[in-house]
Design an enzyme around this catalytic site. Structure first.
Site, short mmCIF file in Angstrom:
data_model
loop_
_atom_site.label_atom_id
_atom_site.label_comp_id
_atom_site.label_asym_id
_atom_site.label_seq_id
_atom_site.Cartn_x
_atom_site.Cartn_y
_atom_site.Cartn_z
N LYS A 69 15.20 -91.52 54.58
CA LYS A 69 14.24 -91.34 55.67
C LYS A 69 14.60 -90.06 56.41
O LYS A 69 15.70 -89.94 56.97
CB LYS A 69 14.29 -92.54 56.61
CG LYS A 69 13.34 -92.40 57.78
CD LYS A 69 13.24 -93.67 58.58
CE LYS A 69 12.29 -93.51 59.74
NZ LYS A 69 12.17 -94.74 60.52
N ARG A 101 4.44 -93.09 66.43
CA ARG A 101 5.12 -93.36 67.70
C ARG A 101 4.10 -93.57 68.81
O ARG A 101 4.32 -94.34 69.74
CB ARG A 101 6.10 -92.23 68.01
CG ARG A 101 7.24 -92.19 66.98
CD ARG A 101 8.25 -91.10 67.25
NE ARG A 101 9.21 -90.99 66.14
CZ ARG A 101 10.08 -90.00 66.02
NH1 ARG A 101 10.12 -89.03 66.92
NH2 ARG A 101 10.92 -89.98 65.01
N LYS A 136 15.76 -87.58 66.17
CA LYS A 136 16.54 -88.65 65.53
C LYS A 136 17.48 -88.06 64.47
O LYS A 136 17.92 -88.75 63.55
CB LYS A 136 15.60 -89.69 64.93
CG LYS A 136 14.71 -90.40 65.97
CD LYS A 136 13.99 -91.61 65.39
CE LYS A 136 13.20 -92.34 66.48
NZ LYS A 136 12.55 -93.58 65.98
N GLU A 187 22.42 -91.30 49.84
CA GLU A 187 21.96 -92.46 50.62
C GLU A 187 21.34 -93.51 49.70
O GLU A 187 21.56 -94.71 49.86
CB GLU A 187 20.94 -92.02 51.67
CG GLU A 187 21.54 -91.32 52.88
CD GLU A 187 22.24 -92.28 53.84
OE1 GLU A 187 22.33 -93.48 53.55
OE2 GLU A 187 22.72 -91.81 54.90
N LYS A 245 10.76 -91.49 52.58
CA LYS A 245 9.80 -91.36 53.68
C LYS A 245 10.08 -90.10 54.49
O LYS A 245 11.24 -89.86 54.82
CB LYS A 245 9.95 -92.59 54.56
CG LYS A 245 9.14 -92.55 55.83
CD LYS A 245 9.50 -93.71 56.69
CE LYS A 245 8.76 -93.61 58.00
NZ LYS A 245 9.12 -94.66 58.89
N SER A 263 2.22 -91.67 59.11
CA SER A 263 1.10 -91.46 60.03
C SER A 263 0.61 -90.02 60.08
O SER A 263 -0.60 -89.77 60.09
CB SER A 263 1.50 -91.93 61.42
OG SER A 263 2.68 -91.27 61.85
N TYR A 313 -1.63 -95.84 55.21
CA TYR A 313 -2.72 -96.28 56.11
C TYR A 313 -4.07 -96.16 55.42
O TYR A 313 -5.06 -96.66 55.92
CB TYR A 313 -2.68 -95.46 57.41
CG TYR A 313 -1.32 -95.59 58.08
CD1 TYR A 313 -1.02 -96.71 58.83
CD2 TYR A 313 -0.33 -94.62 57.90
CE1 TYR A 313 0.24 -96.86 59.40
CE2 TYR A 313 0.92 -94.76 58.46
CZ TYR A 313 1.21 -95.89 59.21
OH TYR A 313 2.45 -96.04 59.75
#
Ligand code: PBG
Length: 338
Positions: free
Chosen positions: A204, A214, A230, A246, A261, A287, A326
């Site tokens: 991610k 968000r 982040k 990872e 992602k 998004s 989506y």
């Protein structure tokens, strides 16, 4: 007229593109509704659907409307949803304590969905960001300002148990803390939830493309605001080897499905993980990927359907078995001609 000019070619690849039927025979990549997972945003109360401004066509729904939506998805051949709660500001706290409330919005939603539609496959995010006032995915140390790893993992493991109890098929840790997959697997098994799977958000990236999400869950300012940083837990966009590491760690710790992602800007990572792991691979078309296609289409600069289909197909071609998007419902509707 002299003899027509003719190249002496042993190979003419265009023979295989001559018409639709022949192109059909040579199709390498397909995407059908069974590969799609529809993200759903849930709000509390029996409210009207609330539009998410930066994501045209996406709404936040109360629990019973969510059940109706999921039933419609199943009719379209989409059997899987990923749930995201959008909490009232009053339920948010520094330590995200609402995440451990057995009657939390998302857990009530899971129970309602499972009761209404037992065959629906439910994925639920495991992270603290919907529950924290600061919007970070974990606990923030007051002095250093850092998101604390192990104390966060302890909460995530408890959260996973609550979700398993409520009936989710897969918990989906999206927080990027170290060691969380192993800790969650151990916690689930320790409570007898050996059948509950883990979809690991393995790679991610700290991405600007999460902005509209968000907005949707109310975890940061608003669309267009500078993204919450982040970077102390999510991956740097330029780091390929670290993403592979990872993924390898999550696999070793017991993940059932790995995920990359965002998807569109990270197709190379999808391909590399596909080639280095035998696990099923998911990709999350986030998004911002959705919003940018819609925005350009609204301006008349892109054809919505063609750009949508191409973006999804590219993610499949890169090697994703399943895609969170989506666009899932709209794609399935056009796919089945309903
Ligand atoms: C956070 C989470 C995020 C998304 C899914 N889970 C955002 C973030 O990391 O800030 C983003 C999804 C999207 O943009 O569609 N745990």
């Amino acid at each position: 007229m002299g003899k027509q000019f003719q190249l002496d070619l042993p190979r003419r690849p265009r023979r295989l593109r001559r018409n639709k039927q022949i192109r059909g025979l040579c199709t390498e990549t397909e995407l059908s509704p069974q590969h799609l997972i529809q993200p759903l945003f849930v709000v509390d109360g029996e409210v009207e659907d609330v539009a998410v401004e930066s994501m045209p066509g996406v709404v936040r729904q109360g629990i019973s409307r969510c059940c109706e939506t999921a039933r419609g998805l199943i009719d379209l051949g989409i059997c899987s949803v990923a749930l995201f709660p959008s909490l009232d500001q009053s339920l948010k706290a520094d330590n995200g304590r609402e995440a451990l409330n057995p009657e939390s919005l998302v857990l009530r939603t899971v129970r309602a969905l499972k009761k209404a539609l037992p065959e629906l496959v439910i994925f639920a995010d495991i992270a603290l960001d919907p529950y924290t006032t600061h919007g970070h995915d974990g606990l923030v140390d007051r002095v250093s300002g850092q998101v604390v790893n192990d104390a966060t993992v302890e909460i995530l493991a408890e959260m996973a148990i609550l979700h398993a109890e409520a009936g989710v098929d897969f918990v989906a840790p999206s927080d990027m803390m170290d060691g969380r997959i192993g800790a969650i697997r151990e916690a689930l098994d320790g409570h007898g939830f050996t059948e509950t799977g883990i979809l690991a958000y393995s790679a991610k990236f700290a991405s600007a493309f999460y902005g509209p999400f968000r907005d949707a869950v109310g975890s940061a300012k608003g669309a267009g605001a500078p993204p919450l940083d982040k970077g102390a837990y999510q991956l740097a966009p330029g780091n390929r080897r670290e993403a592979l590491m990872e993924a390898a760690l999550d696999e070793a710790e017991g993940a059932d499905i790995l995920m990359v992602k965002p998807a569109g800007a990270y197709l190379d990572i999808i391909r590399e993980i596909r080639d280095t792991s035998l696990l099923p691979l998911a990709a999350y078309q986030v998004s911002g990927e959705y919003a940018q296609i819609h925005a350009a289409a609204q301006l008349g600069w892109l054809d919505l359907r063609a750009a949508r289909d191409e973006s999804l197909l590219a993610i499949r071609r890169a090697g994703a078995d399943m895609i969170l998007s989506y666009f899932a419902e709209a794609y399935a509707r056009d796919y089945s001609g309903i």
